[in-house]
Design a protein around this motif. Structure first.
Motif, mmCIF file in Angstrom:
data_model
loop_
_atom_site.group_PDB
_atom_site.id
_atom_site.type_symbol
_atom_site.label_atom_id
_atom_site.label_comp_id
_atom_site.label_asym_id
_atom_site.label_seq_id
_atom_site.Cartn_x
_atom_site.Cartn_y
_atom_site.Cartn_z
ATOM 1 N N SER A 168 0.851 -1.190 0.000
ATOM 2 C CA SER A 168 0.000 0.000 0.000
ATOM 3 C C SER A 168 0.886 1.240 0.000
ATOM 4 O O SER A 168 2.093 1.172 0.287
ATOM 5 C CB SER A 168 -0.902 0.012 1.235
ATOM 6 O OG SER A 168 -0.131 0.164 2.415
ATOM 7 N N ARG A 169 0.282 2.383 -0.299
ATOM 8 C CA ARG A 169 1.040 3.632 -0.302
ATOM 9 C C ARG A 169 1.605 3.941 1.083
ATOM 10 O O ARG A 169 2.754 4.379 1.212
ATOM 11 C CB ARG A 169 0.148 4.784 -0.788
ATOM 12 C CG ARG A 169 -0.212 4.684 -2.253
ATOM 13 C CD ARG A 169 -1.076 5.852 -2.707
ATOM 14 N NE ARG A 169 -1.472 5.699 -4.106
ATOM 15 C CZ ARG A 169 -0.736 6.085 -5.133
ATOM 16 N NH1 ARG A 169 0.443 6.664 -4.939
ATOM 17 N NH2 ARG A 169 -1.167 5.904 -6.375
ATOM 18 N N SER A 170 0.821 3.717 2.113
ATOM 19 C CA SER A 170 1.286 4.028 3.465
ATOM 20 C C SER A 170 2.430 3.118 3.884
ATOM 21 O O SER A 170 3.425 3.576 4.465
ATOM 22 C CB SER A 170 0.132 3.930 4.474
ATOM 23 O OG SER A 170 -0.412 2.621 4.487
ATOM 24 N N ARG A 171 2.314 1.822 3.573
ATOM 25 C CA ARG A 171 3.396 0.902 3.918
ATOM 26 C C ARG A 171 4.655 1.228 3.127
ATOM 27 O O ARG A 171 5.781 1.097 3.631
ATOM 28 C CB ARG A 171 2.977 -0.555 3.635
ATOM 29 C CG ARG A 171 1.939 -1.126 4.588
ATOM 30 C CD ARG A 171 2.469 -1.269 6.011
ATOM 31 N NE ARG A 171 3.632 -2.120 6.091
ATOM 32 C CZ ARG A 171 3.606 -3.437 6.219
ATOM 33 N NH1 ARG A 171 2.441 -4.067 6.270
ATOM 34 N NH2 ARG A 171 4.722 -4.130 6.313
ATOM 35 N N THR B 171 5.605 4.248 1.994
ATOM 36 C CA THR B 171 6.216 5.444 2.575
ATOM 37 C C THR B 171 7.006 5.091 3.827
ATOM 38 O O THR B 171 8.141 5.555 4.032
ATOM 39 C CB THR B 171 5.132 6.483 2.917
ATOM 40 O OG1 THR B 171 4.469 6.866 1.714
ATOM 41 C CG2 THR B 171 5.741 7.705 3.581
ATOM 42 N N GLU B 172 6.427 4.231 4.657
ATOM 43 C CA GLU B 172 7.095 3.796 5.890
ATOM 44 C C GLU B 172 8.388 3.049 5.581
ATOM 45 O O GLU B 172 9.430 3.286 6.201
ATOM 46 C CB GLU B 172 6.133 2.900 6.679
ATOM 47 C CG GLU B 172 6.675 2.352 7.970
ATOM 48 C CD GLU B 172 5.698 1.391 8.638
ATOM 49 O OE1 GLU B 172 6.137 0.592 9.477
ATOM 50 O OE2 GLU B 172 4.494 1.428 8.306
#
Length: 262
Positions: free
Chosen positions: A31-34, A36-37
């Motif tokens: 996912s985008r959030s994962r 970025t992390e």
């Protein structure tokens, strides 16, 4: 050829020596959030799963079966990762997504830059119930990838608590070696940590067949992992030839165990 991944991170001073145990992994970055992390964190290799979107437009997306939707496509994912010079590991669970993904990879990663690993289970292994990808179909689809790409070729496996789980048999490793013998790419074999103690002779033989071969040790969430079971492999092979794709807590414990042994 098998050391290009370590060479890359060592040349960037991200690891202190050519020791595959120093390479750190992010998992299921779908996912985008994962993403970025993972991109802003300390890991070296970013692992993600690829499936075909379940609706039009049909294209490779980052998701783990049974999911068929995601907020990021493979193309978007690759564009972002390229900005950060992280290593890439892409995991395929079905043939449908392989060919369109290879086309994208050839367009975007033709020049040797960051490490690129392509993972699939192509044979049935100990306790494995999932259906592996057909070996020749998969290898035919990925054969045009640049020769710096690492093929991560494994067995489907299972593990059950409270019983004596069988390890990788002689037939399993011999069939795998026959498949990999004439490949032009480096090959790493993902092997389940909980099955290593009972597989030392077989996996030692497998690695001895070519300097292009390495192991990547991984563990299931419910597995019982005894770190001492990994130490005979460290004695048998150079530290550049065994990667440890383990949770941070287990990697830290392994590092301490290795220091104690040294």
């Amino acid at each position: 050829m098998s050391e290009q991944t370590l060479e890359y991170f060592w040349s960037r001073r991200e690891i202190m020596k050519r020791n595959a145990a120093e390479v750190r992994w992010s998992h299921a970055v779908n996912s985008r959030s994962r993403l970025t992390e993972a991109l802003t964190g300390p890991t070296h290799m970013i692992e993600a799963d690829i499936v075909m979107r379940g609706r039009d437009p049909k294209e490779p997306i980052m998701a783990h079966p049974p999911d068929t939707e995601s907020d990021i496509t493979l193309k978007e994912w690759l564009e972002k990762v390229k900005e950060y010079n992280k290593g890439i590991k892409l995991d395929f669970k079905s043939m449908e997504a392989v060919f369109p993904s290879v086309v994208l990879l050839e367009e975007m990663l033709a020049q040797p830059s960051c490490p690129l690993w392509i993972n699939a289970d192509i044979l049935s292994g100990p306790g494995g119930k999932a259906t592996p990808l057909e070996p020749q179909a998969f290898l035919s689809a990925v054969r045009t990838l640049p020769t710096h790409a690492v093929l991560s070729l494994g067995w489907t496996t299972g593990w059950t608590a409270g019983i004596d789980n069988a390890g990788y048999s002689w037939n399993m490793v011999r069939v795998m070696e026959e498949i990999c013998r004439d490949l032009k790419h480096p090959v790493t074999f993902p092997v389940r940590a909980a099955l290593l103690a009972q597989s030392l002779s077989q996996l030692t033989w497998l690695l001895q067949q070519s300097h292009r071969y390495t192991l990547t040790v991984w563990t299931g969430q419910e597995d019982t992992l005894i770190l001492q079971d990994l130490l005979p492999y460290r004695k048998e092979f150079d530290i550049s030839r065994i990667y440890y794709d383990l949770p941070d807590s287990q990697r830290t414990e392994l590092s301490m165990t290795l220091q104690d042994k040294n």
